[in-house]
Design a protein around this motif. Structure first.
Motif, PDB file in Angstrom:
ATOM      1  N   UNK A 181     -10.833   6.076   1.841  1.00 27.39           N
ATOM      2  CA  UNK A 181      -9.990   6.715   0.841  1.00 27.39           C
ATOM      3  C   UNK A 181      -9.455   5.717  -0.155  1.00 27.39           C
ATOM      4  N   UNK A 182      -8.681   6.203  -1.128  1.00 28.46           N
ATOM      5  CA  UNK A 182      -8.172   5.342  -2.198  1.00 28.46           C
ATOM      6  C   UNK A 182      -7.303   4.174  -1.716  1.00 28.46           C
ATOM      7  N   UNK A 183      -6.442   4.395  -0.730  1.00 26.09           N
ATOM      8  CA  UNK A 183      -5.603   3.282  -0.264  1.00 26.09           C
ATOM      9  C   UNK A 183      -6.410   2.266   0.537  1.00 26.09           C
ATOM     10  N   UNK A 184      -7.428   2.720   1.234  1.00 25.11           N
ATOM     11  CA  UNK A 184      -8.311   1.784   1.934  1.00 25.11           C
ATOM     12  C   UNK A 184      -9.029   0.904   0.913  1.00 25.11           C
ATOM     13  N   UNK A 185      -9.473   1.506  -0.177  1.00 20.69           N
ATOM     14  CA  UNK A 185     -10.122   0.735  -1.254  1.00 20.69           C
ATOM     15  C   UNK A 185      -9.120  -0.213  -1.907  1.00 20.69           C
ATOM     16  N   UNK A 186      -7.899   0.260  -2.084  1.00 23.82           N
ATOM     17  CA  UNK A 186      -6.840  -0.580  -2.663  1.00 23.82           C
ATOM     18  C   UNK A 186      -6.555  -1.780  -1.762  1.00 23.82           C
ATOM     19  N   UNK A 187      -6.534  -1.561  -0.451  1.00 24.76           N
ATOM     20  CA  UNK A 187      -6.299  -2.655   0.494  1.00 24.76           C
ATOM     21  C   UNK A 187      -7.376  -3.728   0.340  1.00 24.76           C
ATOM     22  N   UNK A 188      -8.622  -3.314   0.229  1.00 22.02           N
ATOM     23  CA  UNK A 188      -9.718  -4.284   0.089  1.00 22.02           C
ATOM     24  C   UNK A 188      -9.622  -5.027  -1.239  1.00 22.02           C
ATOM     25  N   UNK A 189      -9.287  -4.311  -2.295  1.00 18.32           N
ATOM     26  CA  UNK A 189      -9.141  -4.941  -3.604  1.00 18.32           C
ATOM     27  C   UNK A 189      -7.979  -5.944  -3.600  1.00 18.32           C
TER      28      UNK A 189
ATOM     29  N   UNK B 275       0.801  -1.233   0.000  1.00 23.94           N
ATOM     30  CA  UNK B 275       0.000   0.000   0.000  1.00 23.94           C
ATOM     31  C   UNK B 275       0.830   1.276   0.000  1.00 23.94           C
ATOM     32  N   UNK B 276       1.950   1.265   0.705  1.00 19.26           N
ATOM     33  CA  UNK B 276       2.739   2.497   0.824  1.00 19.26           C
ATOM     34  C   UNK B 276       3.939   2.505  -0.108  1.00 19.26           C
ATOM     35  N   UNK B 277       4.141   1.383  -0.815  1.00 18.64           N
ATOM     36  CA  UNK B 277       5.263   1.231  -1.729  1.00 18.64           C
ATOM     37  C   UNK B 277       6.602   1.484  -1.034  1.00 18.64           C
ATOM     38  N   UNK B 278       6.652   1.080   0.239  1.00 14.58           N
ATOM     39  CA  UNK B 278       7.902   1.097   1.008  1.00 14.58           C
ATOM     40  C   UNK B 278       8.311  -0.364   1.113  1.00 14.58           C
ATOM     41  N   UNK B 279       9.283  -0.763   0.367  1.00 16.64           N
ATOM     42  CA  UNK B 279       9.598  -2.177   0.173  1.00 16.64           C
ATOM     43  C   UNK B 279      10.345  -2.776   1.369  1.00 16.64           C
ATOM     44  N   UNK B 280       9.547  -3.229   2.322  1.00 19.71           N
ATOM     45  CA  UNK B 280      10.097  -3.823   3.541  1.00 19.71           C
ATOM     46  C   UNK B 280       9.781  -5.310   3.638  1.00 19.71           C
TER      47      UNK B 280
END
Length: 128
Positions: free
Chosen positions: A98-106, A57-62
């Motif tokens: 918000x958009x990232x919350x929707x992205x998480x569900x998708x 989601x945050x594009x922080x590659x951990x």
């Protein structure tokens, strides 16, 4: 009532993951499977989930690794994935908007469908 905001930080990811898994652990249907498989390793599992969702989601590659193999042998069916998704959507919607919350569900839905498909595939190829 508090105004919901989108997922924007690692702290938000931790809130989502911790809230979600606290509900999963107590769920009568999927909780026993998680609790038996994870046993006393919840802190390690949660840490891995923080990194997984932070990467997605945050594009922080951990996160590195392959998320499917640990699930391959679990005694689960589509109904288990449906319940997992139900809890994930309810948790996300109760905390974020918000958009990232929707992205998480998708992303969760796509992962559940893919894992279910792959588990069924492996079970069917073992029988033949």
């Amino acid at each position: 009532m508090q105004q919901l905001t989108d997922i924007t930080s690692l702290e938000d990811i931790k809130l989502l993951v911790d809230t979600f898994y606290s509900l999963v652990k107590k769920d009568e249907f999927i909780g026993p499977i998680f609790n038996e498989k994870i046993s006393n390793n919840w802190p390690e599992h949660l840490e891995k989930m923080y990194r997984f969702w932070q990467t997605i989601l945050l594009e922080e590659h951990t996160y590195s690794g392959s998320p499917f193999p640990p699930h391959k042998q679990l005694p689960i069916t589509k109904e288990h994935f449906d319940r997992w998704m139900e809890i994930f959507i309810e948790t996300t919607d109760s905390l974020f908007l918000g958009p990232l919350a929707e992205e998480a569900k998708l992303r969760a839905m796509n992962m559940a469908e893919m894992f279910n498909y792959k588990i069924e595939y492996f079970r069917n190829t073992k029988k033949n």
